[in-house]
Design an enzyme around this catalytic site. Structure first.
Site, PDB file in Angstrom:
ATOM      1  CD  GLU A  63      -2.737   1.144   2.568  1.00  0.00           C
ATOM      2  OE1 GLU A  63      -3.859   1.662   2.529  1.00  0.00           O
ATOM      3  OE2 GLU A  63      -2.255   0.628   3.606  1.00  0.00           O
ATOM      4  CE  LYS A 136      -7.643   0.778   3.687  1.00  0.00           C
ATOM      5  NZ  LYS A 136      -6.484   1.491   4.264  1.00  0.00           N
ATOM      6  CB  CYS A 176      -4.190  -1.573   4.744  1.00  0.00           C
ATOM      7  SG  CYS A 176      -3.240  -1.127   6.226  1.00  0.00           S
TER       8      CYS A 176
END
Length: 294
Positions: A63, A136, A176
């Site tokens: 990321e 995301k 993440c």
């Protein structure tokens, strides 16, 4: 001692199946990115070349590999339109050059708001063509001691789950903080690989990173490729590192605690299939969103 014995047995079993044309090498890249895109891309290129030279056919970047700014708004200034910009040009060029599938852990793309980005995971095939994009979904928020993070201030969340078909099987995309939401991975279906590019804080990473990565591998009987940011950044932030590749039995095949480098492992679809046959947990699922709760 018993745990060590089981791990050795599992590795031996996987090793005994490591033959045939379907066996591939997969790699996770660890970085400690800074605020300058060009410098980060140069470092990423060096590490990708190391992975490719060792035979990796699927390489995943962490990321924010292209920018970890001095402040959160720096990534907004570096955002790109989909299909146009130096970060995306880099990913396409390098994938084509090395004839690899390359996953850009996250790239700041234009959102519906002038002060925000979409934090997007981009997948390129071995011809340099964009094969998939995932934005995301879960945005990190933390107020713990002196650490404060509120991603919703600079990121617009996505709303679509993404699975991409590749020569290596189905790959489920996540980024993440998504790691903390197992329902996301269940909704992906029976994927062969899960990728989790991350920039975990050192605080939360020490407490939960390995446990969560191995849990996602075990419960989905999937390989997990987890490339991370790992080190100190000019903004003062410290990221946890410990990039790793975990097999469907939860065994860590390779890991890198800190600093820039490459994590490399072998993926064996025959081994994965044998585990899913021996322990058909994915077929035993009985609870779904439609299940009545009383």
């Amino acid at each position: 001692m018993a745990i060590t014995s089981r791990v050795k047995t599992t590795k031996a079993k996987q090793s005994s199946l490591n033959s045939g044309k379907d066996i591939i090498k997969i790699a996770a890249i660890q970085m400690a990115s800074g605020p300058h895109v060009s410098a980060n891309l140069s470092e990423a290129e060096r590490l990708i070349e190391v992975a490719a030279n060792q035979g990796a056919k699927l390489v995943v970047l962490p990321e924010y590999f292209a920018i970890m700014g001095l402040k959160e708004t720096d990534k907004v200034a570096a955002r790109e339109e989909e299909g146009n910009g130096p970060i995306q040009d880099f990913l396409s060029k390098i994938a084509k050059k090395h004839k690899i599938w390359l996953i850009g852990g996250s790239v700041p793309l234009v959102s519906n708001f002038p002060n925000k980005v979409r934090n997007s995971c981009l997948v390129y095939d071995d011809k340099g063509k964009l094969a998939a994009r995932y934005d995301k979904i879960h945005l990190f928020g933390l107020d713990l001691g002196n650490e404060h993070y509120h991603e919703e201030k600079t990121i617009e969340s996505g709303n679509s789950i993404k699975v991409v078909d590749t020569p290596f099987g189905k790959i489920g995309l996540s980024i993440c903080y998504d790691l903390r939401f197992p329902e996301l991975y269940r909704a992906m279906g029976d994927v062969n690989i899960i990728v989790v590019p991350a920039a975990f804080t050192d605080t939360t990473g020490k407490a939960h990173w390995e446990t969560l990565i191995r849990a996602r591998a075990i419960e989905n009987l999937s390989y997990v490729i987890a490339p991370a940011q790992g080190g100190y950044h000019l903004s003062g932030r410290e990221t946890h590192g410990n990039s790793m590749i975990v097999d469907p039995w939860g065994v860590i095949l390779d890991r890198l605690p800190r600093g820039s480098g490459v994590v490399l492992a072998t993926m064996n679809p025959h081994y994965q299939a044998s585990l899913r046959k021996s322990l058909p947990a994915l077929q035993h699922r009985t609870i779904s969103e439609k299940t009545d709760i009383k």
